[in-house]
Design an enzyme around this catalytic site. Sequence first.
Site, mmCIF file in Angstrom:
data_model
loop_
_atom_site.group_PDB
_atom_site.id
_atom_site.type_symbol
_atom_site.label_atom_id
_atom_site.label_comp_id
_atom_site.label_asym_id
_atom_site.label_seq_id
_atom_site.Cartn_x
_atom_site.Cartn_y
_atom_site.Cartn_z
ATOM 1 N N THR A 1 0.815 -1.230 0.000
ATOM 2 C CA THR A 1 0.000 0.000 0.000
ATOM 3 C C THR A 1 0.843 1.273 0.000
ATOM 4 O O THR A 1 0.725 2.103 -0.901
ATOM 5 C CB THR A 1 -0.927 -0.008 1.227
ATOM 6 O OG1 THR A 1 -0.138 -0.250 2.396
ATOM 7 C CG2 THR A 1 -1.983 -1.097 1.107
ATOM 8 N N LYS B 1 9.060 -4.717 11.635
ATOM 9 C CA LYS B 1 8.741 -6.134 11.414
ATOM 10 C C LYS B 1 9.941 -6.996 11.816
ATOM 11 O O LYS B 1 10.175 -7.173 12.997
ATOM 12 C CB LYS B 1 8.335 -6.360 9.955
ATOM 13 C CG LYS B 1 6.918 -5.880 9.613
ATOM 14 C CD LYS B 1 6.783 -4.392 9.478
ATOM 15 C CE LYS B 1 5.442 -3.957 8.940
ATOM 16 N NZ LYS B 1 5.511 -3.004 7.865
#
Length: 466
Positions: A126, A259
């Site tokens: 995105t 992450k």
Amino acid sequence: MNKRSWAEPYKIKMVEHLRVTTKADREKAAAEAGYNTFLLKSDDVYIDLLTDSGTSAMSDRQWAGMMIGDEAYAGSQNFYHLEQTIRECYGYKHVIPTHQGRGAEHILSKLCIKDGDTVPGNMYFTTTRLHQELVGGQFADVIIDQAHDPDSELPFKGNVDLNKLARLIEQVGPQRIPYLALHATVNMAGGQPISMANARDVSAMCRKFGIKVFMDATRAVENCYFIKKREAGYADRSLQEILRELCAYTDGCTMSGKKDCLVNIGGFLALNDDDLADAARNMVVVYEGLHTYGGLAGRDMEAMAVGIRESLQFDHMRARIGQVEYLGELLRKGDVPIVRPIGGHGVFLNAARFLPHIPCEQFPAQTLAAALYVDSGVRAMERGAVSAGRDPKTGKNHFPELELVRLTIPRRVYTQAHMDVTAESVIELHGNRDKIVGLRITYEPKHLRFFQARFEPVEGSKVLRD
Ligand SMILES: *Cc1c(COP(=O)(O)O)cnc(C)c1O
């Protein structure tokens, strides 16, 4: 032989209490949040599987690192520690810290993409695609077809289709392709990895045409675990060795440290080209901060440096991906339609198949995420038509083939019992799927609408009927 299980390679030193809510509480909270799980208050959530981004538990060593933050404006010791760690672990020459991944994407897109350029990628992410579009670029999907098929069992479903790439280069011309964005793993395809052989071939083809390759390395270490497990010739190589080889096929990377790197905030841009790195250092000052902190505190850079080393420990990664697999297997045995193979960072529910009675215009994935929250307080994320947004030219909704709900597992945060509770709720909801009512949009922001859009049930006042 008796079964010999493995367990998490850590024990718990501190706990955070969870609030238990009633179904009536959750119905109210869901309605107030416009049936968008991004708009829920985290205090109203029981098990938070919205994202694995910035939600990891840091280790005692990372916390110790927070205490030796060198909060100098320029030239912090922690920057040099981070730079050295990234050079050794990833192998890139220049390191520019950013506040998170999209800060790095912003700078790379602005420096490399000219109006009218095309940027191929193995599917899109995105924020990555939006930064490309904001500077006049156009994303072109060159992932293999099977990536769009939730049932294909290919071990490396994130791979680039070399024929698609060759065709694209011929169509638009190599001079209109500044770089290829290589995602490892592919988030939007369900956390699917790329193979080393594919990275090698993509790199060779791009180099032949003078096209650069930048990796989205956000979950590259998770990708390396799959290479070790699934690709011939890598079983005896360390994650560290595999990562160095993977990065060597690329010219640099953008990274969300939230992450793989096991921190709550942080990211970086890494580059091999001296001139491009100079230009990036100059630009980071405008948008993020001086090139030796890039929007981060010294302590954040220290925690990221320590986290990168921990991310490369095999026991860590086996437990991380093992937990995702555990949840996925429970759902599969419960006959819930999920994306196969089970990905690296989460289990992806196939919402289109889960809710066959809800048409794509009523956003099955958005609906399922809302209904799951109401059922049990488990917060998931839509990854389907709402996330895909609209075509910037025609204004029409994108309806991607994958209409998914992502159950994303934070690293080192939840226990196996939390996975059991989650699976039980999803399986029961699947049995009661006829009670789930589709949604329509009542408010839609211009960019990245999935974060802030609001919805209401198409009929009645409940997304999950009694
Ligand atoms: C999270 C993510 C990003 C963006 O990083 P932020 O730190 O959220 O800005 C980019 N690419 C992928 C694959 C991601 O998962």
